[in-house]
Design a protein around this motif. Structure first.
Motif, PDB file in Angstrom:
ATOM      1  N   SER A  38       0.689  -1.361   0.052  1.00 42.47           N
ATOM      2  CA  SER A  38      -0.032   0.038   0.091  1.00 42.47           C
ATOM      3  C   SER A  38       0.943   1.174   0.019  1.00 42.47           C
ATOM      4  O   SER A  38       1.861   1.034   0.360  1.00 42.47           O
ATOM      5  CB  SER A  38      -1.076   0.114   1.187  1.00 42.47           C
ATOM      6  N   ALA A  39       0.175   2.474  -0.405  1.00 37.71           N
ATOM      7  CA  ALA A  39       1.049   3.697  -0.563  1.00 37.71           C
ATOM      8  C   ALA A  39       1.494   4.129   0.872  1.00 37.71           C
ATOM      9  O   ALA A  39       2.343   4.567   1.163  1.00 37.71           O
ATOM     10  CB  ALA A  39       0.307   4.539  -1.242  1.00 37.71           C
ATOM     11  N   ALA A  40       0.264   4.013   2.007  1.00 30.66           N
ATOM     12  CA  ALA A  40       0.775   4.314   3.206  1.00 30.66           C
ATOM     13  C   ALA A  40       1.810   3.374   3.964  1.00 30.66           C
ATOM     14  O   ALA A  40       2.496   4.110   4.633  1.00 30.66           O
ATOM     15  CB  ALA A  40      -0.548   4.148   4.041  1.00 30.66           C
ATOM     16  N   THR A  41       1.895   2.218   3.641  1.00 21.19           N
ATOM     17  CA  THR A  41       2.898   1.419   4.048  1.00 21.19           C
ATOM     18  C   THR A  41       4.380   2.064   3.663  1.00 21.19           C
ATOM     19  O   THR A  41       5.335   2.131   4.529  1.00 21.19           O
ATOM     20  CB  THR A  41       2.819   0.104   3.778  1.00 21.19           C
ATOM     21  N   PHE A  42       4.500   2.350   2.330  1.00 16.97           N
ATOM     22  CA  PHE A  42       5.581   2.751   1.576  1.00 16.97           C
ATOM     23  C   PHE A  42       5.943   4.395   2.262  1.00 16.97           C
ATOM     24  O   PHE A  42       7.166   4.279   2.712  1.00 16.97           O
ATOM     25  CB  PHE A  42       5.412   2.979   0.395  1.00 16.97           C
ATOM     26  N   LEU A  43       5.020   5.107   2.658  1.00 14.54           N
ATOM     27  CA  LEU A  43       5.293   6.340   2.937  1.00 14.54           C
ATOM     28  C   LEU A  43       5.833   6.303   4.554  1.00 14.54           C
ATOM     29  O   LEU A  43       6.670   6.999   5.042  1.00 14.54           O
ATOM     30  CB  LEU A  43       4.085   7.315   2.966  1.00 14.54           C
ATOM     31  N   ARG A  44       5.582   5.162   5.312  1.00 19.09           N
ATOM     32  CA  ARG A  44       5.843   5.100   6.742  1.00 19.09           C
ATOM     33  C   ARG A  44       7.218   4.633   6.707  1.00 19.09           C
ATOM     34  O   ARG A  44       7.975   4.918   7.434  1.00 19.09           O
ATOM     35  CB  ARG A  44       4.823   4.125   7.582  1.00 19.09           C
ATOM     36  N   ALA A  45       7.665   3.512   5.753  1.00 16.69           N
ATOM     37  CA  ALA A  45       8.731   2.851   5.868  1.00 16.69           C
ATOM     38  C   ALA A  45      10.041   3.218   5.031  1.00 16.69           C
ATOM     39  O   ALA A  45      11.122   2.913   5.306  1.00 16.69           O
ATOM     40  CB  ALA A  45       8.401   1.287   5.519  1.00 16.69           C
ATOM     41  N   ASP A  46       9.961   3.930   3.878  1.00 18.26           N
ATOM     42  CA  ASP A  46      10.711   4.032   3.029  1.00 18.26           C
ATOM     43  C   ASP A  46      11.856   5.076   3.506  1.00 18.26           C
ATOM     44  O   ASP A  46      11.570   6.100   4.244  1.00 18.26           O
ATOM     45  CB  ASP A  46      10.297   4.779   1.461  1.00 18.26           C
ATOM     46  N   VAL A  47      12.911   5.150   3.047  1.00 19.34           N
ATOM     47  CA  VAL A  47      14.130   5.742   3.310  1.00 19.34           C
ATOM     48  C   VAL A  47      14.368   6.774   2.055  1.00 19.34           C
ATOM     49  O   VAL A  47      15.116   6.100   1.404  1.00 19.34           O
ATOM     50  CB  VAL A  47      15.339   4.940   3.852  1.00 19.34           C
ATOM     51  N   PRO A  48      14.226   8.082   2.065  1.00 21.14           N
ATOM     52  CA  PRO A  48      14.439   8.855   1.025  1.00 21.14           C
ATOM     53  C   PRO A  48      15.831   9.048   0.634  1.00 21.14           C
ATOM     54  O   PRO A  48      16.237   9.291  -0.393  1.00 21.14           O
ATOM     55  CB  PRO A  48      13.773  10.147   1.631  1.00 21.14           C
ATOM     56  N   SER A  49      16.653   8.940   1.609  1.00 18.85           N
ATOM     57  CA  SER A  49      17.914   8.838   1.361  1.00 18.85           C
ATOM     58  C   SER A  49      18.617   8.014   0.520  1.00 18.85           C
ATOM     59  O   SER A  49      19.719   8.230  -0.257  1.00 18.85           O
ATOM     60  CB  SER A  49      18.952   9.204   2.475  1.00 18.85           C
ATOM     61  N   ARG A  50      18.142   6.835   0.298  1.00 21.99           N
ATOM     62  CA  ARG A  50      18.458   5.940  -0.483  1.00 21.99           C
ATOM     63  C   ARG A  50      18.044   6.095  -2.159  1.00 21.99           C
ATOM     64  O   ARG A  50      17.109   6.107  -2.248  1.00 21.99           O
ATOM     65  CB  ARG A  50      17.991   4.341  -0.178  1.00 21.99           C
ATOM     66  N   PRO A  51      19.103   6.175  -2.925  1.00 18.02           N
ATOM     67  CA  PRO A  51      19.153   6.377  -4.359  1.00 18.02           C
ATOM     68  C   PRO A  51      18.314   5.445  -4.971  1.00 18.02           C
ATOM     69  O   PRO A  51      18.253   4.000  -4.341  1.00 18.02           O
ATOM     70  CB  PRO A  51      20.464   6.660  -5.035  1.00 18.02           C
ATOM     71  N   GLY A  52      17.558   5.321  -6.192  1.00 20.99           N
ATOM     72  CA  GLY A  52      16.974   4.295  -6.662  1.00 20.99           C
ATOM     73  C   GLY A  52      15.645   4.829  -7.565  1.00 20.99           C
ATOM     74  O   GLY A  52      15.811   5.810  -8.268  1.00 20.99           O
ATOM     75  N   CYS A  53      14.832   4.051  -7.434  1.00 19.59           N
ATOM     76  CA  CYS A  53      13.424   4.499  -7.959  1.00 19.59           C
ATOM     77  C   CYS A  53      12.374   3.752  -7.512  1.00 19.59           C
ATOM     78  O   CYS A  53      12.693   2.944  -6.730  1.00 19.59           O
ATOM     79  CB  CYS A  53      13.410   4.220  -9.738  1.00 19.59           C
ATOM     80  N   LEU A  54      11.003   4.023  -7.836  1.00 17.27           N
ATOM     81  CA  LEU A  54       9.711   3.858  -7.322  1.00 17.27           C
ATOM     82  C   LEU A  54       9.071   3.122  -8.422  1.00 17.27           C
ATOM     83  O   LEU A  54       8.796   3.643  -9.416  1.00 17.27           O
ATOM     84  CB  LEU A  54       9.057   4.672  -6.810  1.00 17.27           C
ATOM     85  N   ILE A  55       8.694   1.729  -8.385  1.00 20.20           N
ATOM     86  CA  ILE A  55       7.659   1.064  -9.436  1.00 20.20           C
ATOM     87  C   ILE A  55       6.243   1.153  -8.767  1.00 20.20           C
ATOM     88  O   ILE A  55       6.111   0.459  -7.747  1.00 20.20           O
ATOM     89  CB  ILE A  55       8.149  -0.341  -9.628  1.00 20.20           C
ATOM     90  N   LEU A  56       5.230   1.981  -9.325  1.00 18.71           N
ATOM     91  CA  LEU A  56       4.278   2.135  -8.637  1.00 18.71           C
ATOM     92  C   LEU A  56       2.968   1.840  -9.346  1.00 18.71           C
ATOM     93  O   LEU A  56       2.758   2.284 -10.651  1.00 18.71           O
ATOM     94  CB  LEU A  56       4.233   3.715  -8.279  1.00 18.71           C
ATOM     95  N   ASP A  57       2.076   1.026  -8.922  1.00 17.82           N
ATOM     96  CA  ASP A  57       0.772   0.617  -9.341  1.00 17.82           C
ATOM     97  C   ASP A  57      -0.232   1.851  -9.104  1.00 17.82           C
ATOM     98  O   ASP A  57      -0.132   2.452  -8.221  1.00 17.82           O
ATOM     99  CB  ASP A  57       0.266  -0.403  -8.501  1.00 17.82           C
ATOM    100  N   GLU A  58      -1.115   1.998 -10.271  1.00 23.29           N
ATOM    101  CA  GLU A  58      -2.035   3.239 -10.091  1.00 23.29           C
ATOM    102  C   GLU A  58      -3.280   2.863  -9.615  1.00 23.29           C
ATOM    103  O   GLU A  58      -3.590   3.412  -8.651  1.00 23.29           O
ATOM    104  CB  GLU A  58      -2.393   3.254 -11.602  1.00 23.29           C
ATOM    105  N   GLN A  59      -3.784   1.628  -9.659  1.00 25.43           N
ATOM    106  CA  GLN A  59      -5.165   1.202  -8.949  1.00 25.43           C
ATOM    107  C   GLN A  59      -5.013   0.417  -7.832  1.00 25.43           C
ATOM    108  O   GLN A  59      -4.763  -0.261  -7.807  1.00 25.43           O
ATOM    109  CB  GLN A  59      -6.071   0.346 -10.062  1.00 25.43           C
TER     110      GLN A  59
END
Length: 212
Positions: A38-59
């Motif tokens: 879920s988007a909420a889980t990502f927002l809580r757990a991700d570390v923005p300092s790590r470079p990379g990318c996000l693969i994101l589902d729309e629906q």
């Protein structure tokens, strides 16, 4: 190389089977991957300092991919985003690109196409961060390669498969397999596009040294 400088591929999708299959594909290519349902889980757990990318589902329920992208923009979280959807259309693709997405792909996914997109997105993020992978570290890595390992890796970067490399160098595919495995154990770059970018940076550095 410090842990914080290693690239991380994030995948957000409420389809658990897709999450696992994409993670498996990426890890087979040597990427480190974190998955979120879920988007909420990502927002809580991700570390923005790590470079990379996000693969994101729309629906997705509760918060859609476009809503998450808007929230990331609000937070000035400039991670490159690759959108996935089974329900896409041209207008949606245009909107996501305007909002900052770097690519838009429809399900079912084509593995090679996704891997190329990921490699490009990661490079965009590294360039945006001013080269999160330190050039000094890359030079040290390059210097650990034997001349034969460098030659094989440069041919991999050119898009040749092991059998073609063996034919080009006059050695067996099995020998190429061994050399390539040894070389890639010394480098964090696993795809042809990543290796090409790496050698471009090394060659540019060498040229500056010669000119200076």
């Amino acid at each position: 190389m410090a842990q914080s400088s290693k690239t991380l591929i994030r995948v957000v999708d409420d389809d658990i089977d897709l999450l696992n299959s994409v993670a498996f594909l990426l890890e087979c290519e040597g990427y480190e991957c974190s998955i979120y349902s879920s988007a909420a889980t990502f927002l809580r757990a991700d570390v923005p300092s790590r470079p990379g990318c996000l693969i994101l589902d729309e629906q997705m329920p509760e918060m859609t991919g476009q809503e998450l992208l808007s929230e990331l923009n609000r937070r000035e979280y400039m991670l490159p985003v690759i959108f996935l959807t089974a329900h896409g259309d041209i207008d949606m693709a245009v909107r996501t690109m305007i909002d900052g997405a770097v690519d838009f792909q429809q399900k079912p996914l084509l593995p090679e196409k996704l891997l190329c997109s990921v490699a490009r997105a990661v490079q965009i993020d590294l360039d945006r961060r001013g080269g999160a992978v330190d050039l000094k570290d890359e030079i040290l890595m390059f210097n650990k390669l034997t001349p034969r390992e460098e030659k094989v890796c440069r041919l991999v970067a050119d898009g040749l498969i092991n059998k073609q490399i063996g034919e080009r160098l006059g050695i067996s595919k099995r020998t190429v397999d061994h050399i390539r495995s040894s070389a890639l154990s010394k480098l964090p770059f696993k795809t042809a596009m990543q290796l090409a970018s790496f050698f471009n940076r090394i060659d540019a550095f060498k040229e500056r040294q010669r000119s200076g």
